[in-house]
Design an enzyme around this catalytic site. Sequence first.
Site, short mmCIF file in Angstrom:
data_model
loop_
_atom_site.label_atom_id
_atom_site.label_comp_id
_atom_site.label_asym_id
_atom_site.label_seq_id
_atom_site.Cartn_x
_atom_site.Cartn_y
_atom_site.Cartn_z
N ASP A 8 1.48 3.78 5.84
CA ASP A 8 0.02 3.77 5.83
C ASP A 8 -0.36 2.73 4.77
O ASP A 8 0.49 2.29 3.98
CB ASP A 8 -0.50 5.16 5.45
CG ASP A 8 -2.01 5.20 5.27
OD1 ASP A 8 -2.73 4.62 6.10
OD2 ASP A 8 -2.46 5.79 4.27
N MET A 9 -1.62 2.33 4.72
CA MET A 9 -2.01 1.29 3.75
C MET A 9 -2.83 1.85 2.59
O MET A 9 -2.39 1.85 1.45
CB MET A 9 -2.79 0.18 4.46
CG MET A 9 -3.09 -1.01 3.55
SD MET A 9 -3.91 -2.37 4.44
CE MET A 9 -5.56 -1.68 4.61
N ASP A 10 -4.03 2.35 2.90
CA ASP A 10 -4.92 2.82 1.84
C ASP A 10 -4.31 4.02 1.13
O ASP A 10 -3.97 5.03 1.76
CB ASP A 10 -6.28 3.22 2.43
CG ASP A 10 -7.05 2.03 2.96
OD1 ASP A 10 -7.43 1.18 2.16
OD2 ASP A 10 -7.24 1.95 4.19
N LYS A 142 -6.76 8.14 13.24
CA LYS A 142 -6.04 9.30 12.74
C LYS A 142 -7.04 10.46 12.57
O LYS A 142 -8.17 10.22 12.21
CB LYS A 142 -5.39 8.98 11.38
CG LYS A 142 -4.37 7.85 11.44
CD LYS A 142 -3.88 7.48 10.04
CE LYS A 142 -2.94 6.30 10.07
NZ LYS A 142 -2.48 5.91 8.72
N ASP A 167 -0.50 9.29 2.52
CA ASP A 167 -1.07 9.89 1.32
C ASP A 167 -2.13 10.93 1.65
O ASP A 167 -2.57 11.66 0.76
CB ASP A 167 -1.71 8.82 0.43
CG ASP A 167 -3.01 8.29 1.00
OD1 ASP A 167 -3.02 7.91 2.19
OD2 ASP A 167 -4.01 8.27 0.28
#
Length: 219
Positions: A8-10, A142, A167
Amino acid sequence: MLTAVIFDMDGVLIDSEPFWQRAQMAVFAELGHFHTEEDCNSTIGVRIDQLVAHWYRIRPWNSPSQEEVVQRILDQVIALILQEGQPKAGVLEALDLIEAQGLKIGLATSSPFAMVEAVLGKLGIQDRFMAVHSAEVERFGKPHPDVYIHAAEKLGVEPVHCLAIEDSFTGLLAAKAASMTALIVPDPALVGDPRLAIANHELRSLAELNAEMLADWVK
């Protein structure tokens, strides 16, 4: 057997959740809807257009359009990333460990491609990812699993052979629904949340990841 890792990124690669929070609070305040930290935490991991639509249903406004509100928030977040963005602890080392295991590396994010470009460019890690996919082009964000399923397709790997690193609980649901092994490195607002028990593994930080641990998961 794991053959790929999809990030995931953020909140995983970059500590952008505070940027999202600042941008949401500022833009919604302009609309006369004062957001709290708890309001922001309740939508961590949700795609930005779905987030704006959610708050519109609860606290409707006449103008600007939802699309314009989305763009205002995105513009502020991207500006903050370019000014202040830093990789989260352990990210660069984790990428090295994963590459050393010979695993493919992908990205599956709720954020739009414009933000992906800003983040990967700011961190200087564009070349570390073999595939990048955004829920921007999916019908659903998501916790729907499609963003992870299609990221795996881009890597040429079956989802069941992927480790997803998340996260948020929303992202964790997406990864598990895609039949992936899931590692949660929880956002501070979610530490101790019993819902995270559905993850296969949990770390306080990617800085805790080591070669032995990763090699054991790959088996």
